[in-house]
Scaffold this motif. Structure first.
Motif, mmCIF file in Angstrom:
data_model
loop_
_atom_site.group_PDB
_atom_site.id
_atom_site.type_symbol
_atom_site.label_atom_id
_atom_site.label_comp_id
_atom_site.label_asym_id
_atom_site.label_seq_id
_atom_site.Cartn_x
_atom_site.Cartn_y
_atom_site.Cartn_z
ATOM 1 N N ASN A 150 -21.418 7.103 -5.162
ATOM 2 C CA ASN A 150 -22.844 6.784 -5.034
ATOM 3 C C ASN A 150 -23.091 5.385 -4.483
ATOM 4 O OD1 ASN A 150 -22.081 5.234 -7.155
ATOM 5 N ND2 ASN A 150 -23.495 6.131 -8.654
ATOM 6 N N SER A 151 -22.073 4.805 -3.820
ATOM 7 C CA SER A 151 -22.262 3.474 -3.270
ATOM 8 C C SER A 151 -21.488 3.357 -1.961
ATOM 9 C CB SER A 151 -21.755 2.443 -4.296
ATOM 10 O OG SER A 151 -21.323 1.276 -3.647
ATOM 11 N N ASP A 152 -21.905 2.423 -1.116
ATOM 12 C CA ASP A 152 -21.181 2.228 0.145
ATOM 13 C C ASP A 152 -20.141 1.138 0.024
ATOM 14 O OD1 ASP A 152 -22.462 4.185 1.570
ATOM 15 O OD2 ASP A 152 -24.152 2.872 2.096
ATOM 16 N N LYS A 153 -20.180 0.425 -1.096
ATOM 17 C CA LYS A 153 -19.257 -0.702 -1.280
ATOM 18 C C LYS A 153 -17.829 -0.220 -1.503
ATOM 19 C CE LYS A 153 -22.239 -3.999 -3.481
ATOM 20 N NZ LYS A 153 -22.763 -3.694 -4.798
ATOM 21 N N ILE A 179 -16.587 13.866 -6.157
ATOM 22 C CA ILE A 179 -15.949 13.223 -7.310
ATOM 23 C C ILE A 179 -16.377 11.753 -7.337
ATOM 24 C CG2 ILE A 179 -13.686 12.549 -8.235
ATOM 25 C CD1 ILE A 179 -12.758 15.297 -6.863
ATOM 26 N N PRO A 180 -16.765 11.234 -8.511
ATOM 27 C CA PRO A 180 -17.433 9.925 -8.554
ATOM 28 C C PRO A 180 -16.601 8.745 -8.038
ATOM 29 C CG PRO A 180 -17.279 10.906 -10.771
ATOM 30 C CD PRO A 180 -16.774 11.917 -9.803
ATOM 31 N N THR A 181 -15.276 8.811 -8.164
ATOM 32 C CA THR A 181 -14.468 7.674 -7.721
ATOM 33 C C THR A 181 -13.394 8.113 -6.718
ATOM 34 O OG1 THR A 181 -14.773 6.708 -9.908
ATOM 35 C CG2 THR A 181 -13.080 5.714 -8.511
ATOM 36 N N ARG A 182 -13.372 7.415 -5.585
ATOM 37 C CA ARG A 182 -12.387 7.723 -4.535
ATOM 38 C C ARG A 182 -11.353 6.597 -4.472
ATOM 39 N NH1 ARG A 182 -14.658 7.835 1.526
ATOM 40 N NH2 ARG A 182 -13.833 5.730 1.630
ATOM 41 N N VAL A 183 -10.095 6.968 -4.437
ATOM 42 C CA VAL A 183 -9.006 5.984 -4.330
ATOM 43 C C VAL A 183 -8.278 6.277 -3.023
ATOM 44 C CG1 VAL A 183 -6.888 5.095 -5.365
ATOM 45 C CG2 VAL A 183 -8.757 5.906 -6.844
ATOM 46 N N LEU A 184 -8.364 5.344 -2.088
ATOM 47 C CA LEU A 184 -7.816 5.573 -0.753
ATOM 48 C C LEU A 184 -6.533 4.772 -0.536
ATOM 49 C CD1 LEU A 184 -8.281 6.733 2.162
ATOM 50 C CD2 LEU A 184 -9.412 4.547 2.654
ATOM 51 N N VAL A 185 -5.511 5.461 -0.040
ATOM 52 C CA VAL A 185 -4.254 4.793 0.317
ATOM 53 C C VAL A 185 -4.112 4.901 1.834
ATOM 54 C CG1 VAL A 185 -1.760 4.724 -0.030
ATOM 55 C CG2 VAL A 185 -3.257 5.600 -1.858
ATOM 56 N N SER A 186 -4.098 3.751 2.517
ATOM 57 C CA SER A 186 -3.947 3.766 3.972
ATOM 58 C C SER A 186 -2.914 2.718 4.369
ATOM 59 C CB SER A 186 -5.281 3.463 4.652
ATOM 60 O OG SER A 186 -5.624 2.105 4.462
ATOM 61 N N ASP A 187 -2.463 2.772 5.621
ATOM 62 C CA ASP A 187 -1.497 1.755 6.074
ATOM 63 C C ASP A 187 -2.107 0.361 5.948
ATOM 64 O OD1 ASP A 187 0.543 3.533 6.624
ATOM 65 O OD2 ASP A 187 -0.315 4.048 8.577
ATOM 66 N N LYS A 188 -3.413 0.301 6.187
ATOM 67 C CA LYS A 188 -4.099 -0.997 6.105
ATOM 68 C C LYS A 188 -4.092 -1.533 4.659
ATOM 69 C CE LYS A 188 -8.554 -2.445 7.274
ATOM 70 N NZ LYS A 188 -9.877 -1.921 7.627
ATOM 71 N N THR A 189 -4.417 -0.667 3.703
ATOM 72 C CA THR A 189 -4.456 -1.162 2.309
ATOM 73 C C THR A 189 -3.043 -1.484 1.826
ATOM 74 O OG1 THR A 189 -4.224 1.019 1.261
ATOM 75 C CG2 THR A 189 -6.465 0.297 1.777
ATOM 76 N N LEU A 190 -2.065 -0.705 2.305
ATOM 77 C CA LEU A 190 -0.689 -0.915 1.834
ATOM 78 C C LEU A 190 -0.127 -2.253 2.308
ATOM 79 C CD1 LEU A 190 0.890 2.660 2.092
ATOM 80 C CD2 LEU A 190 0.123 1.433 0.050
ATOM 81 N N LYS A 191 -0.637 -2.723 3.455
ATOM 82 C CA LYS A 191 -0.204 -4.044 3.947
ATOM 83 C C LYS A 191 -0.491 -5.118 2.908
ATOM 84 C CE LYS A 191 -0.281 -3.759 8.913
ATOM 85 N NZ LYS A 191 -1.428 -3.372 9.730
ATOM 86 N N GLU A 192 -1.518 -4.866 2.102
ATOM 87 C CA GLU A 192 -1.886 -5.844 1.062
ATOM 88 C C GLU A 192 -1.436 -5.374 -0.311
ATOM 89 O OE1 GLU A 192 -4.964 -8.119 1.713
ATOM 90 O OE2 GLU A 192 -5.125 -7.577 3.820
ATOM 91 N N ASP A 193 -0.501 -4.413 -0.348
ATOM 92 C CA ASP A 193 -0.045 -3.821 -1.620
ATOM 93 C C ASP A 193 -1.236 -3.313 -2.433
ATOM 94 O OD1 ASP A 193 2.660 -4.324 -1.212
ATOM 95 O OD2 ASP A 193 2.363 -6.433 -1.788
ATOM 96 N N SER A 194 -2.214 -2.775 -1.746
ATOM 97 C CA SER A 194 -3.467 -2.408 -2.410
ATOM 98 C C SER A 194 -3.892 -0.979 -2.092
ATOM 99 C CB SER A 194 -4.593 -3.337 -1.954
ATOM 100 O OG SER A 194 -4.319 -4.664 -2.318
ATOM 101 N N VAL A 195 -4.914 -0.536 -2.817
ATOM 102 C CA VAL A 195 -5.631 0.688 -2.462
ATOM 103 C C VAL A 195 -7.108 0.317 -2.399
ATOM 104 C CG1 VAL A 195 -3.981 2.270 -3.536
ATOM 105 C CG2 VAL A 195 -5.902 1.385 -4.879
ATOM 106 N N GLU A 196 -7.892 1.207 -1.811
ATOM 107 C CA GLU A 196 -9.327 0.927 -1.728
ATOM 108 C C GLU A 196 -10.063 1.866 -2.675
ATOM 109 O OE1 GLU A 196 -11.479 0.963 2.328
ATOM 110 O OE2 GLU A 196 -12.345 2.614 1.157
ATOM 111 N N ILE A 197 -10.911 1.283 -3.501
ATOM 112 C CA ILE A 197 -11.706 2.100 -4.418
ATOM 113 C C ILE A 197 -13.149 2.133 -3.934
ATOM 114 C CG2 ILE A 197 -12.511 2.388 -6.796
ATOM 115 C CD1 ILE A 197 -10.201 0.965 -7.801
ATOM 116 N N LYS A 198 -13.738 3.329 -3.999
ATOM 117 C CA LYS A 198 -15.151 3.454 -3.630
ATOM 118 C C LYS A 198 -15.834 4.455 -4.549
ATOM 119 C CE LYS A 198 -18.113 5.206 0.046
ATOM 120 N NZ LYS A 198 -18.648 6.224 -0.868
ATOM 121 N N ALA A 199 -17.003 4.078 -5.022
ATOM 122 C CA ALA A 199 -17.785 5.021 -5.838
ATOM 123 C C ALA A 199 -18.553 5.929 -4.892
ATOM 124 C CB ALA A 199 -18.748 4.271 -6.747
#
Ligand code: ATP
Ligand code: MG
Length: 428
Positions: free
Chosen positions: A410-413, A388-408
């Protein structure tokens, strides 16, 4: 259910919100033993298709979503040029096939005998059905032109069926047929269909080269084949590295390295390709075979010039995988991904991810939600395989910043995005 498609919300009747633990399919770690091609290997391992026998597949929840997305693009473009969608039978009486000679000349025709010893054929293309069907409504030249199309299963007794979705014995195809009073009107429409085909492939994210060929069994008239370059393809083509010149090697009196006969500048290169569609000028063959005509302006009987336009929908799905993958799995183009987002939770507490799953749905995204309890590494590997082209990750680390991590895919960013800005960010 609602699906997010090209910026519009479209109802397509397929469930496009799924919790991964509830999916009845699972990703497979091992390569399927008897699949040689990348498309079949990845699609099987990712749980998109399942092989019943060579050339015959079941489409599983994720696979059906992608197949339907391709189908919808094809339908939109056929509707846009005035095609009228119908659905014709697959089971045919032998008589119509005998009438056109195809009962004996078409080697891929599947023939069936009933218990009362009657002969039937399974549709491999449907000129034999559509000609009497449409011509029953055509009395005079005023009733033409007409174009009808269908999207459905075709059956062919292919000798070799080892290219996954690229060569099925049962496969999903769009076939359109047009009827015209004369050659100029046919030529006009032929051109319109060619352009619509190129638009379809472009929307899917594919570049198709157009070869010119003589129409083979149908007539000596010109036909065009739409070829996507891929090593999994079964056609060999020669194409110019400067202009759009392209021919099928089988019929060409040319070879690799020759100067391009069209632009006189480029060189011809040889490549393997898969034919994803083609358009044929059928001439008056079918009208004459069935003796079905119309009255022209002088009241004289004429036979219609017909065209047929095939497009391999399930083959396209395989070709997309052949073109868009890496060593980890599939990389779906946005237009045909089964769902928009792969939401993955690896946080100890699922609450935030559960809430996001709901929010994303109400905001019109289609989502596959991995809320399973397998390791993070396994989740990422599964996600890369499914593609699937877009991944949305919820982890304890991202939640510490009230955030999620997005990754395409086709990219490592990766990008950290505040949860309250996620929807806005994804819609951009
Ligand atoms: P091929 O040369 O690959 O056998 P064809 O010339 O027999 O194709 P058509 O009869 O014109 O193909 O069918 C229209 C389209 O249907 C093709 O352009 C291709 O995309 C698709 N198609 C044909 N045969 C198959 C098959 N066995 N499996 C999947 N798709 C197919
Ligand atoms: Mg064929």
């Amino acid at each position: 259910m609602i699906m997010w498609l090209f910026g519009e919300t479209v109802k397509i009747g397929y469930n496009s919100f799924m919790k991964q633990s509830e999916l009845f399919t699972k990703t497979l770690r091992h390569l399927p033993a008897d699949e040689e091609t990348i498309n079949a290997q990845f699609l099987t391992r990712a749980g998109f298709v399942d092989k019943l026998m060579a050339g015959v597949y079941s489409y599983l929840p994720l696979g059906l979503l992608t197949l339907k997305k391709i189908e919808m693009i094809v339908r939109e473009e056929m509707d846009a040029i005035g095609g009228q969608e119908i659905l014709m039978p697959i089971l045919h009486p032998a008589e119509i096939w005998k009438k056109t000679g195809a009962w004996t000349t078409v080697d891929v025709l599947f023939k069936i005998k009933s218990r009362t010893e009657k002969d039937y054929a399974l549709g491999q293309s449907e000129e034999e059905v559509v000609t009497p069907l449409v011509m029953a409504y055509v009395d005079t030249y005023k009733d033409l032109p007409k174009a009808v199309y269908q999207i459905g299963w075709k059956f062919r007794d292919e000798l070799r069926s080892k290219s996954g979705l690229l060569r099925g014995r049962e496969f999903y195809m769009k076939d359109m047929y047009s009827f015209h009073v004369d050659q100029p009107d046919f030529d006009r429409f032929y051109d319109i269909v060619k352009k619509a085909y190129l638009k379809i492939f472009e929307r899917i994210g594919l570049v198709a080269k157009v070869t010119e060929a003589s129409g083979g069994t149908f007539s000596q008239k010109i036909s065009y084949e739409f070829m996507v370059l891929t090593n999994a393809g079964e056609d060999n083509i020669l194409y110019c590295d400067v202009c759009e010149f392209c021919v099928n090697e089988d019929i060409a009196k040319r070879k690799s390295g020759d100067v391009c006969p069209k632009c006189n500048q480029g060189k011809l290169s040889q490549a393997k390709a898969s034919e994803v569609g083609n358009v044929f000028d059928l001439g008056q063959k079918y009208g004459k075979d069935f003796d079905l005509g119309f009255k022209d302006g002088n009241g004289k009987k004429q036979y219609p010039i017909m065209g047929c336009y095939g497009l391999g929908i399930s083959r396209l799905m395989g070709v997309v995988v052949e073109k868009f993958h890496d060593e980890k799995g599939i990389i779906w183009p946005k237009a045909v991904t089964p769902v928009d987002l792969h939401l993955i939770n690896i946080a100890k507490d699922r609450k935030i991810a559960d809430k996001l799953y709901e929010t994303l749905q109400t905001e019109g995204f289609s989502v596959l939600y991995d809320e399973t309890s397998v390791s993070a590494g396994e989740k990422f590997a599964n996600s890369d395989l499914i593609g699937i082209p877009t991944r949305v990750l919820v982890s304890d680390k991202t939640l510490k910043e009230d955030s999620v991590e997005i990754k395409a895919r086709n990219s490592d960013k990766t990008q950290l995005v505040k949860i309250k800005e996620l929807v806005k960010n994804l819609k951009q």
